[in-house]
Write a protein that holds these residues in place. Structure first.
Motif, PDB file in Angstrom:
ATOM      1  N   ASN A  65       0.603  -1.295  -0.009  1.00  7.04           N
ATOM      2  CA  ASN A  65      -0.040   0.031   0.059  1.00  7.04           C
ATOM      3  C   ASN A  65       0.769   1.375  -0.054  1.00  7.04           C
ATOM      4  O   ASN A  65       0.448   2.332  -0.538  1.00  7.04           O
ATOM      5  CB  ASN A  65      -1.026  -0.032   1.263  1.00  7.04           C
ATOM      6  CG  ASN A  65      -2.114  -1.080   1.053  1.00  7.04           C
ATOM      7  OD1 ASN A  65      -2.344  -1.444  -0.123  1.00  7.04           O
ATOM      8  ND2 ASN A  65      -2.724  -1.596   2.162  1.00  7.04           N
ATOM      9  N   SER A  68       2.019   3.408  -3.477  1.00  6.73           N
ATOM     10  CA  SER A  68       1.286   4.389  -4.124  1.00  6.73           C
ATOM     11  C   SER A  68       1.630   5.610  -3.656  1.00  6.73           C
ATOM     12  O   SER A  68       1.559   6.598  -4.431  1.00  6.73           O
ATOM     13  CB  SER A  68      -0.161   4.189  -3.692  1.00  6.73           C
ATOM     14  OG  SER A  68      -0.580   4.663  -2.591  1.00  6.73           O
ATOM     15  N   LYS A  69       2.471   5.827  -2.606  1.00  7.12           N
ATOM     16  CA  LYS A  69       2.861   7.195  -2.198  1.00  7.12           C
ATOM     17  C   LYS A  69       4.359   7.600  -2.620  1.00  7.12           C
ATOM     18  O   LYS A  69       4.677   8.482  -2.517  1.00  7.12           O
ATOM     19  CB  LYS A  69       2.857   7.137  -0.602  1.00  7.12           C
ATOM     20  CG  LYS A  69       1.514   6.894  -0.254  1.00  7.12           C
ATOM     21  CD  LYS A  69       1.272   6.552   1.469  1.00  7.12           C
ATOM     22  CE  LYS A  69      -0.010   6.807   1.933  1.00  7.12           C
ATOM     23  NZ  LYS A  69      -0.838   5.762   1.154  1.00  7.12           N
ATOM     24  N   CYS A  73       5.932   5.811  -8.324  1.00  2.00           N
ATOM     25  CA  CYS A  73       4.610   5.321  -8.699  1.00  2.00           C
ATOM     26  C   CYS A  73       3.874   6.706  -9.075  1.00  2.00           C
ATOM     27  O   CYS A  73       3.092   6.634 -10.045  1.00  2.00           O
ATOM     28  CB  CYS A  73       3.853   4.894  -7.360  1.00  2.00           C
ATOM     29  SG  CYS A  73       2.502   4.237  -7.755  1.00  2.00           S
ATOM     30  N   GLN A  74       4.097   7.740  -8.236  1.00  2.00           N
ATOM     31  CA  GLN A  74       3.097   8.956  -8.919  1.00  2.00           C
ATOM     32  C   GLN A  74       3.593   9.284 -10.370  1.00  2.00           C
ATOM     33  O   GLN A  74       2.719   9.633 -11.063  1.00  2.00           O
ATOM     34  CB  GLN A  74       3.330  10.203  -7.972  1.00  2.00           C
ATOM     35  CG  GLN A  74       2.904   9.672  -6.509  1.00  2.00           C
ATOM     36  CD  GLN A  74       1.539   9.893  -6.206  1.00  2.00           C
ATOM     37  OE1 GLN A  74       0.752  10.968  -6.838  1.00  2.00           O
ATOM     38  NE2 GLN A  74       1.025   9.086  -5.440  1.00  2.00           N
ATOM     39  N   TRP A  77       2.033   6.603 -12.767  1.00  2.00           N
ATOM     40  CA  TRP A  77       0.504   7.152 -12.706  1.00  2.00           C
ATOM     41  C   TRP A  77       0.318   8.312 -13.833  1.00  2.00           C
ATOM     42  O   TRP A  77      -0.652   8.298 -14.667  1.00  2.00           O
ATOM     43  CB  TRP A  77      -0.091   7.237 -11.640  1.00  2.00           C
ATOM     44  CG  TRP A  77      -0.283   6.267 -10.584  1.00  2.00           C
ATOM     45  CD1 TRP A  77      -0.138   5.138 -10.783  1.00  2.00           C
ATOM     46  CD2 TRP A  77      -0.779   6.332  -9.299  1.00  2.00           C
ATOM     47  NE1 TRP A  77      -0.522   4.147  -9.561  1.00  2.00           N
ATOM     48  CE2 TRP A  77      -0.836   5.153  -8.742  1.00  2.00           C
ATOM     49  CE3 TRP A  77      -1.085   7.283  -8.419  1.00  2.00           C
ATOM     50  CZ2 TRP A  77      -1.362   4.602  -7.624  1.00  2.00           C
ATOM     51  CZ3 TRP A  77      -1.530   7.159  -7.297  1.00  2.00           C
ATOM     52  CH2 TRP A  77      -1.598   5.881  -6.700  1.00  2.00           C
ATOM     53  N   SER A  91      -4.401   7.828 -10.210  1.00  2.00           N
ATOM     54  CA  SER A  91      -4.278   6.606  -9.925  1.00  2.00           C
ATOM     55  C   SER A  91      -5.217   5.836 -10.876  1.00  2.00           C
ATOM     56  O   SER A  91      -6.397   6.146 -11.298  1.00  2.00           O
ATOM     57  CB  SER A  91      -4.628   6.244  -8.426  1.00  2.00           C
ATOM     58  OG  SER A  91      -5.923   6.417  -8.098  1.00  2.00           O
TER      59      SER A  91
END
Length: 104
Positions: A65, A68-69, A73-74, A77, A91
């Motif tokens: 989890n 995503s932070k 990952c950002q 996306w 996302s």
């Protein structure tokens, strides 16, 4: 080992581009995923519907989890936003799937 399955959607006409981008996934994102304990991570496409089926094995949900932070990952996306169904934060719209059978 935690097994997670989920579905996403890629826009019609973008299948080849989706594959091309994943064939050249950002190295920093690969590193983040591996550090989070992701293993046997696969994504499959139903060309009729544009539905993607993802499967990943994990050691720890909290580490998964946290991916995503991350900046990696950002950035991913944002890169994928133009070819997928996404949320307001870029996302991917994702639906977790409930396990119904497992043969070990």
């Amino acid at each position: 080992m935690i097994r997670k399955a989920f579905k996403l959607k890629v826009n019609q006409g973008c299948f080849a581009e989706y594959k091309k981008r994943h064939d050249n996934i950002f190295p920093d994102l690969v590193e983040v995923l591996k550090e989070a304990g992701a293993q046997n991570y696969s994504i499959f496409l139903d060309e009729e519907t544009g539905c993607l089926f993802g499967y990943v094995e994990l050691d720890c949900l909290e580490r998964w989890n946290a991916v995503s932070k991350t900046e990696a990952c950002q950035k991913w996306w944002k890169y994928m936003d133009d070819i997928m169904e996404t949320n307001a934060d870029m996302s991917p719209k994702s639906t977790e799937l409930k396990e119904m059978f497992y043969l070990e």
